[in-house]
Scaffold this motif. Structure first.
Motif, PDB file in Angstrom:
ATOM      1  N   CYS A 170      -3.757  -8.110   4.204  1.00  0.00           N
ATOM      2  CA  CYS A 170      -4.171  -6.982   3.373  1.00  0.00           C
ATOM      3  C   CYS A 170      -4.020  -5.657   4.110  1.00  0.00           C
ATOM      4  O   CYS A 170      -4.025  -5.611   5.349  1.00  0.00           O
ATOM      5  CB  CYS A 170      -5.620  -7.162   2.908  1.00  0.00           C
ATOM      6  SG  CYS A 170      -6.780  -7.563   4.236  1.00  0.00           S
TER       7      CYS A 170
ATOM      8  N   LEU B  76     -15.180   1.672   6.081  1.00  0.00           N
ATOM      9  CA  LEU B  76     -14.270   0.681   5.524  1.00  0.00           C
ATOM     10  C   LEU B  76     -15.038  -0.601   5.222  1.00  0.00           C
ATOM     11  O   LEU B  76     -15.884  -1.023   6.006  1.00  0.00           O
ATOM     12  CB  LEU B  76     -13.150   0.393   6.528  1.00  0.00           C
ATOM     13  CG  LEU B  76     -12.067  -0.612   6.134  1.00  0.00           C
ATOM     14  CD1 LEU B  76     -11.152  -0.016   5.056  1.00  0.00           C
ATOM     15  CD2 LEU B  76     -11.246  -1.028   7.355  1.00  0.00           C
TER      16      LEU B  76
ATOM     17  N   GLN C 284      -5.006  -1.207   3.846  1.00  0.00           N
ATOM     18  CA  GLN C 284      -5.766  -0.123   3.231  1.00  0.00           C
ATOM     19  C   GLN C 284      -5.424   1.179   3.944  1.00  0.00           C
ATOM     20  O   GLN C 284      -5.610   1.297   5.157  1.00  0.00           O
ATOM     21  CB  GLN C 284      -7.267  -0.368   3.312  1.00  0.00           C
ATOM     22  CG  GLN C 284      -8.121   0.780   2.793  1.00  0.00           C
ATOM     23  CD  GLN C 284      -7.881   1.086   1.333  1.00  0.00           C
ATOM     24  OE1 GLN C 284      -8.056   0.214   0.485  1.00  0.00           O
ATOM     25  NE2 GLN C 284      -7.489   2.312   1.012  1.00  0.00           N
TER      26      GLN C 284
ATOM     27  N   GLN D 278       0.849  -1.190   0.000  1.00  0.00           N
ATOM     28  CA  GLN D 278       0.000   0.000   0.000  1.00  0.00           C
ATOM     29  C   GLN D 278       0.887   1.244   0.000  1.00  0.00           C
ATOM     30  O   GLN D 278       1.692   1.440   0.912  1.00  0.00           O
ATOM     31  CB  GLN D 278      -0.903   0.026   1.226  1.00  0.00           C
ATOM     32  CG  GLN D 278      -1.721   1.288   1.405  1.00  0.00           C
ATOM     33  CD  GLN D 278      -2.826   1.427   0.367  1.00  0.00           C
ATOM     34  OE1 GLN D 278      -3.780   0.677   0.354  1.00  0.00           O
ATOM     35  NE2 GLN D 278      -2.689   2.412  -0.515  1.00  0.00           N
TER      36      GLN D 278
ATOM     37  N   GLU E 299     -11.213  -2.300   1.589  1.00  0.00           N
ATOM     38  CA  GLU E 299     -11.451  -1.226   0.630  1.00  0.00           C
ATOM     39  C   GLU E 299     -12.103  -0.048   1.356  1.00  0.00           C
ATOM     40  O   GLU E 299     -13.104  -0.218   2.072  1.00  0.00           O
ATOM     41  CB  GLU E 299     -12.353  -1.702  -0.509  1.00  0.00           C
ATOM     42  CG  GLU E 299     -12.681  -0.644  -1.549  1.00  0.00           C
ATOM     43  CD  GLU E 299     -11.536  -0.348  -2.520  1.00  0.00           C
ATOM     44  OE1 GLU E 299     -11.770   0.358  -3.507  1.00  0.00           O
ATOM     45  OE2 GLU E 299     -10.405  -0.841  -2.282  1.00  0.00           O
TER      46      GLU E 299
ATOM     47  N   CYS F  83      -9.372  -9.004   2.328  1.00  0.00           N
ATOM     48  CA  CYS F  83      -9.248  -7.770   1.548  1.00  0.00           C
ATOM     49  C   CYS F  83      -9.944  -6.617   2.267  1.00  0.00           C
ATOM     50  O   CYS F  83     -10.863  -6.818   3.060  1.00  0.00           O
ATOM     51  CB  CYS F  83      -9.839  -7.948   0.148  1.00  0.00           C
ATOM     52  SG  CYS F  83     -11.496  -8.675   0.137  1.00  0.00           S
TER      53      CYS F  83
END
Length: 295
Positions: free
Chosen positions: A168, A218, A170, A129, A211, A209
């Motif tokens: 993951c 979120l 974000q 990221q 996003e 995951c």
């Protein structure tokens, strides 16, 4: 991967599969609109380079750059010693890749050469990221998240707190990042203090995951087959989306009320976030579906 097309104002989504194909879908018609690109190896991530090119990370240890119009390979980046699991565009001429070989490589897209290798993780790199033009975050099966200075290649911070693989990442804003883990939790980290400021609990299996929907909301996808929508401020799950029949592997925001999800059940689903309802399903008849996107 979401692609905006000027032709008839189409909104297109690119998906990659473990069967080695990349397909482009018209979100309005639900049809595949390209000749499938075939890498002939498992695909783990896609990254949009520009409006005409896409990068793929695969099980053949390499990164390929594809021409979307003609479905042909333009470049091949060789250097990793194991599967390439994740990609992140740094700028229009530089891309980062993370691998099962525990390294992150920075590539010059003009020369097709690796210009820096970041070492420090003790196991597979799962996600990357970009924080800003000089800082990159990575997470790994070593249960850690690291922040790297791209100018000198040094690790400047390490976040420890998850009890299993970190799968993951974000970015929330310029001082906050979220991480999801096989331990089924999502942690929110303060980038300045290196401390976990909130833990989101609700999934019952691995978080696969993340996003960002808006600055306080979120979305997360999980091996428990659900997508959860979280209020980041208070840490509460405000909606849960059910319809997938296997792990949710990736998410992409389409607009402020619509999100796409890709799953191992071989489908891509489009969701109305206001109604918490699936409004469209794209079905593939082979391979474990994974869709990855960039607006």
């Amino acid at each position: 991967m979401e692609l905006d097309s000027e032709e008839n104002q189409k909104i297109l989504l690119a998906s990659g599969s473990v069967n080695g194909t990349i397909q482009i879908w018209d979100l309005n018609s639900s049809y595949c609109v390209n000749t499938p690109i075939e890498q002939k190896t498992s695909l783990f991530d896609l990254q949009l380079i520009n409006s005409s090119c896409i990068a793929s990370a695969g099980g053949d240890f390499i990164i390929k750059i594809w021409d979307l119009k003609y479905s042909n390979c333009l470049k091949t980046l060789v250097g990793h010693e194991d599967w390439v699991k994740c990609l992140e565009l740094i700028d229009n001429k530089t891309i980062a890749s993370g691998s099962v070989d525990s390294t992150i490589k920075i590539w010059d897209l003009n020369s097709d050469k690796c210009i820096r290798t970041l070492t420090g993780h003790e196991s597979s790199v799962c996600s990357l990221q970009l924080i800003d033009i000089t800082n990159l975050a990575s997470c790994s099966q070593d249960n850690k998240t690291k922040i790297w200075d791209l100018k000198n290649g040094n690790c400047i911070r390490t976040f420890c707190g998850h009890e299993d693989w970190v799968t993951c990442l974000q970015l929330i804003d310029n001082k906050t990042i979220a991480s999801g883990s096989v331990d089924s939790t999502i942690k929110i980290w303060d980038l300045n203090s290196d401390k976990c400021i909130k833990t989101l609990i609700g999934h019952v299996m691995s978080v696969e995951c993340l996003e960002l929907i808006d600055k306080i909301t979120l979305a997360s996808g999980s091996s428990d087959r659900t997508i959860r929508i979280w209020d980041i401020v208070n840490g509460n799950c405000i909606k849960t989306l059910f319809r997938h029949e296997d792990s949710v592997k990736c998410l992409q925001l389409i607009d402020n009320k619509t999100i796409a999800s890709g799953s191992k059940d071989n489908t891509i689903k489009i969701w109305d976030l206001n109604k918490a309802k699936c409004i469209k399903t794209f079905i593939r008849n082979w391979g474990n579906q994974q869709a990855n996107a960039n607006a």
